[in-house]
Design a protein around this motif. Structure first.
Motif: not given
Length: 711
Positions: A57-63, A74-81
C-alpha cells in the motif's frame, strides 16, 4: 538507507502486531511509532507480511489498542499464490484476515475477476462482495463491455472449500441478460475437480432432432468421479449418458455408456451402448488390460455420434515383457455391425496364449528364439447345412524356433544367415469337409542375406545407400489348412525381407525366392530428410497363393516403392505404391501432414484394386482431407471431406468455426453423412459448445488468445 531503517522498525513493530504468537514483518520508506498510544504510521512503498498474506500500500496506520489497520490505496492484498485483491481503501484487522475494502477488485489465478464497491473479509476464509460483477474477460477503454459476465447481489468466496456462491445472479452476454439464477455455486480457478453442472452442449441431427445436453459432474472422492448427461430432443428421443472414471494405486479404468428411449426402431424401445477400458498392474511385473465394446443395435453408435466403428471388439489380456522374454494371454469377442454380416457364423470369440524366449546359442552365435502358442476361435452357429465351414471351431498349438547371425566384413559389407522352423497342430470341430479336418503342418525356412550400407557426407548433407539381396528357401507346397487369419495381405517395406507376408499363421509363403531392395536416405543440415525404398521379389514359380491386388502374384512381384519426405516438424508426406512394369497400379496410398503456425492440412489418398478374396468386389479409390486455418488471433476455421472416386460422390463433409479468447471458447460445427445402409440413413448434424474460463482449473482460453488493450 530508508529500507535499512524500515527493517529495524519492523523489529520494534513485531510485538505490536503479534497475534496468536505469530508476528508480522513490515517494510516502508518511513516509519513512526508512538509506544504510549500503540500507534504506528508507515509511509511510502509499504509492505506487510503476516502469516502468508502480503499487503502492499501507499501508507498504513496501525492502532495497537484495537489491533486494526487503516490502509490508503492503491493497495494490493495477496493471499497465497492464487488470490490478489486490489482496492482504493481498507480497514483491516492486525492479522489482515478480517475487514472491509472499498472499490475492490479480486483476481483468482490470473483468470477470474470480481469487482465490487465493497468487499468484506471474515476469518481469513470468507470474502463477500456486494453488488458485484464476475468475469474472466479483459475490460478496458477499448473493450468496456465484457463478452460475458455474472452480476449478483452478493458473491461469497469460501477460501477453504474454494467455492464461489452467487445470490440473485444473472448471466449476461454483451450486457444482454440471458439467464437468471436465485442461487448459484461455482468452483474457483484453483479447483481441479468440483461437483456441479457443466455448460450445456447444443446438438442437432437429422435422425433424432434438436437437443441440449446438460452434463452433471459429481466428484465421488479424490480418485473417482461420475458424469451424468441427460439429453432430450425434439423428436422424442430421451437419452441418459454416463461416464465413470477411477484411478487406483495399481491401475485405472473408465466406463462410458448411454441408454436411449426413442421411436426410430419399430421393434425396440430401449437402445444403448457400453464402452469400458482399463489396465491394472499385477504381481511379478504382469499387466492386465481390458476393453468392452457393446451396443444394442447396428445403427445406434452412428446415429447418436458415439463411434464410427463397424466392428466392435471386447478383449481382456494379461502380459509381461522383459528383456529376453514375453508372456501373454488374451481373449477377444467380436461383434460386427456391417450389413450382411452374420455374427453367428463369424469367428466371434478368439483366444490365444503365447510364450517367447530369446537367447544366444553357444556354438552357433547370433540370436535365437523359441515361441510356443495356443490359439482358438469359436463360432456360435452349431450347424452348417450348406457344409461350407461356416460353423467350424478351430484350436491350434504352435511351436516356432528361429535363428539369425550377422557377419561384418572389413569393407563394411554385412552377410547374414537365418533359419526358422514352425510346427502347427490343428483340431477342427463342426466341419464335415474332409480336406479341412484335424491336421498338422511343419514349415521350414532358411535364408542368406547380403547388404552393404554406404555412408557419405557431402554438400551439407548425409547420404546413406544400402542395397540388400536375400535368398530364401521354403517348401514349394502350400498348407492344407482353411485360411482364416491371413486373408488381408500387406506387401510393403516393413516385410520386404520377411519369410512370409501373410499376417497370420494359417497360411505361410511357399517357394524359393530372391528378395531385392535398395534404400536411400538423405538428411540435410537444413532440417529436411528424404527416404526412398525400392524392392521386388523374384520366385522360382507361381504357387497361386496371392491375388493380383496384393502385388505378389506370379513369378515376380510388382514393384514396391515407398518414399517419405520430412521437413522438420512442419511437413511430412509418405507414399507407398505397388505397380507392374507397365505402371498399372495394384495399390497406392499417400498420407500428407502439413502444419504451420496459422494452418494445418492432413490428407490421405487410397487406391485398392478390386479383390473378391479380400471382400472388395469393386475398386476402392478414396480421398480424405481435413484442415484448419487460423484467420486471426482468436478465430479458427476448419473443414473435412471424404470423397469416393469410384462412386463419384462425397461420403462425408463438415465445416467448423472456433472462437477463443481469454475468457471463452465457442465451437460450432456442421457435418453431413451422405452414405446410407439398412441401419442408418444420410443425415446432417449441427453442434454448438461453449466453454468459459475462470471456473475450475481447466478453463477455456488463455493469454495467447487474450484481447489487447492499448495504453
Amino acid at each position: 538507507m530508508f529500507r535499512v531503517l524500515a527493517l529495524c522498525a519492523a523489529l520494534i513493530l513485531s510485538p505490536a502486531l503479534a497475534l496468536a504468537q505469530q508476528t508480522a514483518s513490515l517494510v516502508a520508506d518511513s516509519v513512526s511509532f508512538d509506544p504510549e498510544n500503540q500507534r504506528l504510521e508507515a509511509q511510502g512503498n509499504v509492505e506487510v507480511l503476516q502469516d502468508g498474506v502480503r499487503l502492499r500500500a501507499a501508507s498504513i496506520v496501525y492502532d495497537g489498542e484495537r489491533d486494526a489497520l487503516v490502509v490508503q490505496g492503491p493497495l494490493y492484498l495477496i493471499d497465497g499464490q492464487d488470490v490478489t485483491i486490489i482496492a482504493s481503501f481498507a480497514e483491516l484487522s492486525g492479522d489482515l484476515r478480517e475487514g472491509v475494502l472499498s472499490q475492490a477488485r479480486v483476481v483468482f489465478s490470473e483468470q477470474l475477476q470480481l469487482a465490487s464497491n465493497e468487499v468484506r473479509r471474515t476469518g481469513g476464509r470468507y470474502t463477500q462482495f456486494y453488488k458485484s460483477v464476475a468475469s474472466s474477460c479483459q475490460i478496458c477503454e477499448e473493450h468496456p463491455t465484457p463478452i460475458w459476465e455474472i452480476r449478483a447481489q452478493r458473491i461469497t468466496h469460501d477460501a477453504e472449500e474454494r467455492q464461489l456462491y452467487f445470490d440473485n445472479a444473472s448471466f449476461r452476454v454483451l450486457d444482454v441478460p440471458v439467464f437468471y439464477w436465485p442461487y448459484l455455486r461455482l468452483p474457483d480457478p484453483t479447483v481441479d475437480r468440483a461437483s456441479g453442472f457443466l455448460l450445456p452442449v447444443f446438438a442437432s441431427s437429422g435422425d433424432i432432432g434438436i437437443g441440449i445436453k446438460t452434463p452433471y459432474f459429481y466428484v465421488i472422492d479424490e480418485h473417482s468421479d461420475l458424469t451424468l448427461t441427460p439429453w432430450l430432443t425434439t423428436r422424442g428421443s430421451r437419452t441418459l449418458e454416463a461416464r465413470y472414471r477411477r484411478k487406483l494405486s495399481y491401475g485405472e479404468f473408465e466406463i462410458n455408456g448411454a441408454v436411449t428411449d426413442d421411436n426410430l426402431l419399430p421393434d425396440r424401445d430401449l437402445r444403448g451402448y457400453l464402452f469400458a477400458e482399463g489396465f491394472f498392474s499385477l504381481p511379478r511385473d504382469f499387466i492386465l488390460t481390458f476393453d468392452v465394446e457393446a451396443t444394442s443395435d447396428d445403427g445406434y453408435l452412428l446415429q447418436y455420434d458415439y463411434s464410427d466403428k463397424d466392428r466392435l471388439d471386447s478383449a481382456i489380456g494379461v502380459s509381461r515383457t522383459r528383456r529376453d522374454e514375453f508372456i501373454g494371454a488374451g481373449l477377444i469377442n467380436f461383434q460386427s455391425l456391417r450389413d450382411g454380416d452374420d455374427n453367428s457364423t463369424l469367428p466371434t470369440i478368439v483366444g490365444d496364449a503365447i510364450y517367447e524366449r530369446r537367447f544366444t546359442p553357444g556354438r552357433l552365435g547370433g540370436i535365437a528364439s523359441l515361441q510356443f502358442e495356443a490359439a482358438g476361435l469359436y463360432r456360435r452357429a452349431d450347424e452348417d447345412p450348406t457344409n461350407t465351414g461356416l460353423a467350424r471351431d478351430v484350436a491350434r498349438l504352435s511351436a516356432v524356433a528361429d535363428w539369425r547371425r550377422d557377419w561384418l566384413w572389413s569393407n563394411g559389407m554385412i552377410v547374414a544367415a537365418g533359419a526358422e522352423l514352425r510346427a502347427d497342430w490343428y483340431q477342427v470341430q463342426q466341419d464335415a469337409r474332409p480336406v479341412f479336418d484335424d491336421t498338422s503342418e511343419v514349415t521350414p525356412y532358411a535364408s542368406v542375406e547380403w547388404r552393404w550400407p554406404m555412408l557419405r557426407r557431402a554438400q551439407g548433407a548425409t547420404h546413406l545407400l544400402e542395397p540388400v539381396v536375400q535368398l530364401v528357401w521354403a517348401r514349394e507346397t502350400g498348407r492344407d489348412v482353411d485360411n482364416e487369419d491371413s486373408l488381408l495381405v500387406e506387401f510393403d517395406e516393413t516385410n520386404l525381407f520377411s519369410y512370409s507376408r501373410f499376417p497370420g499363421v494359417d497360411d505361410q509363403e511357399a517357394g524359393r525366392r530372391t528378395n531385392l531392395g535398395v534404400t536411400y536416405t538423405r538428411e540435410d543440415d537444413d532440417g529436411w530428410a528424404l527416404g526412398v525404398t525400392v524392392g521386388r521379389v523374384f520366385r522360382d514359380g507361381d504357387f497361386g497363393q496371392f491375388s493380383a491386388s496384393t502385388g505378389l502374384r506370379g513369378s515376380s512381384s510388382d514393384w514396391l516403392v515407398a518414399a517419405q519426405l520430412k521437413i522438420g516438424e512442419r511437413f511430412d508426406i509418405i507414399n507407398r505404391a505397388l505397380f507392374e512394369d507397365t505402371f498399372t497400379f495394384a495399390r497406392n496410398e499417400m498420407r500428407l501432414n502439413w502444419t504451420e503456425e496459422d494452418y494445418r492440412v492432413g490428407s490421405t489418398f487410397v487406391w485398392l484394386e478390386a479383390d473378391a478374396t479380400e471382400g472388395r468386389p469393386i475398386d476402392t479409390s478414396e480421398w480424405a482431407v481435413d484442415g484448419a486455418y487460423r484467420v486471426s488471433d482468436r478465430w479458427t476455421l476448419s473443414s473435412n471431406l471424404r470423397y469416393d472416386f469410384v462412386e463419384d460422390r462425397t461420403t462425408r463433409a463438415g465445416i467448423g468455426a472456433r472462437y477463443e479468447n481469454e475468457c471463452a471458447t465457442v465451437d460450432l460445427s456442421l457435418s453431413r453423412r451422405f452414405t446410407t445402409s439398412t441401419s442408418v440413413s444420410a443425415t446432417t448434424d449441427l453442434s454448438l459448445s461453449i466453454q468459459l474460463a475462470g471456473f475450475g482449473a481447466n478453463g477455456a482460453g488463455g493469454k495467447s488468445f487474450a484481447r489487447r488493450c492499448d495504453g
